[in-house]
Design an enzyme around this catalytic site. Structure first.
Site, short mmCIF file in Angstrom:
data_model
loop_
_atom_site.label_atom_id
_atom_site.label_comp_id
_atom_site.label_asym_id
_atom_site.label_seq_id
_atom_site.Cartn_x
_atom_site.Cartn_y
_atom_site.Cartn_z
N ARG A 134 -19.82 21.30 -10.43
CA ARG A 134 -19.11 20.30 -9.63
C ARG A 134 -19.47 18.89 -10.07
NH1 ARG A 134 -19.78 21.80 -3.43
NH2 ARG A 134 -19.37 23.98 -3.76
N GLU B 117 -10.64 -4.10 -9.62
CA GLU B 117 -9.30 -3.72 -10.09
C GLU B 117 -9.04 -2.23 -9.83
OE1 GLU B 117 -5.80 -4.44 -10.88
OE2 GLU B 117 -6.96 -6.10 -11.70
N GLU C 98 -3.69 0.42 -3.40
CA GLU C 98 -2.22 0.32 -3.52
C GLU C 98 -1.57 1.70 -3.51
OE1 GLU C 98 -1.20 -2.08 -6.89
OE2 GLU C 98 -1.64 -3.93 -5.83
N ASP D 108 -1.89 -7.23 -0.46
CA ASP D 108 -2.19 -8.62 -0.79
C ASP D 108 -3.69 -8.91 -0.72
OD1 ASP D 108 0.53 -9.01 -1.09
OD2 ASP D 108 0.78 -10.22 0.72
#
Length: 119
Positions: A3, A63, A70, A89
């Site tokens: 795993r 990022e 998102e 945003d």
């Protein structure tokens, strides 16, 4: 143990997804390559490299988190929704803050050394 090893595969899969689908992530990687080349050329100290690595890591991590947020937002709210927009945003703003901080760190370290090299 398997795993644990598989978890690296998942992580690399996520990294590959970001590289393939996120223009901003590729732009950050290009900027990192340019800063790295400049750093080798002007012979940064270990301390300076630590600051550059920390700043670059901060940008890449934010990022990646922005991308995950998102995608998750699109999953739970496929239709346009004012709160979904705020979520996206704000996570994009986190990347912007990290990137601007990294630029400031890079400029503080690189500009004096580049000016000395040019002189």
């Amino acid at each position: 143990m398997s795993r644990f090893i598989k978890s690296f595969g998942y992580a690399f899969s996520g990294l590959g997804h970001a590289i393939k689908t996120q223009l901003n992530f590729r732009v950050h990687l290009l900027a990192l390559a340019l800063v790295t080349a400049s750093g080798y050329w002007i012979k940064l100290t270990i301390t300076e490299w630590l600051w550059i690595i920390g700043a670059a890591g901060m940008v890449l991590v934010t990022e990646l988190l922005n991308t995950a947020i998102e995608v998750l937002t699109d999953l739970v709210s496929p239709e346009l929704h004012p709160k979904a927009k705020i979520i996206k945003d704000v996570s994009a703003a986190a990347v912007l803050v990290a990137a601007l901080t990294a630029v400031a760190i890079g400029l503080i370290i690189l500009i004096p050394k580049l000016l000395c090299h040019a002189a």
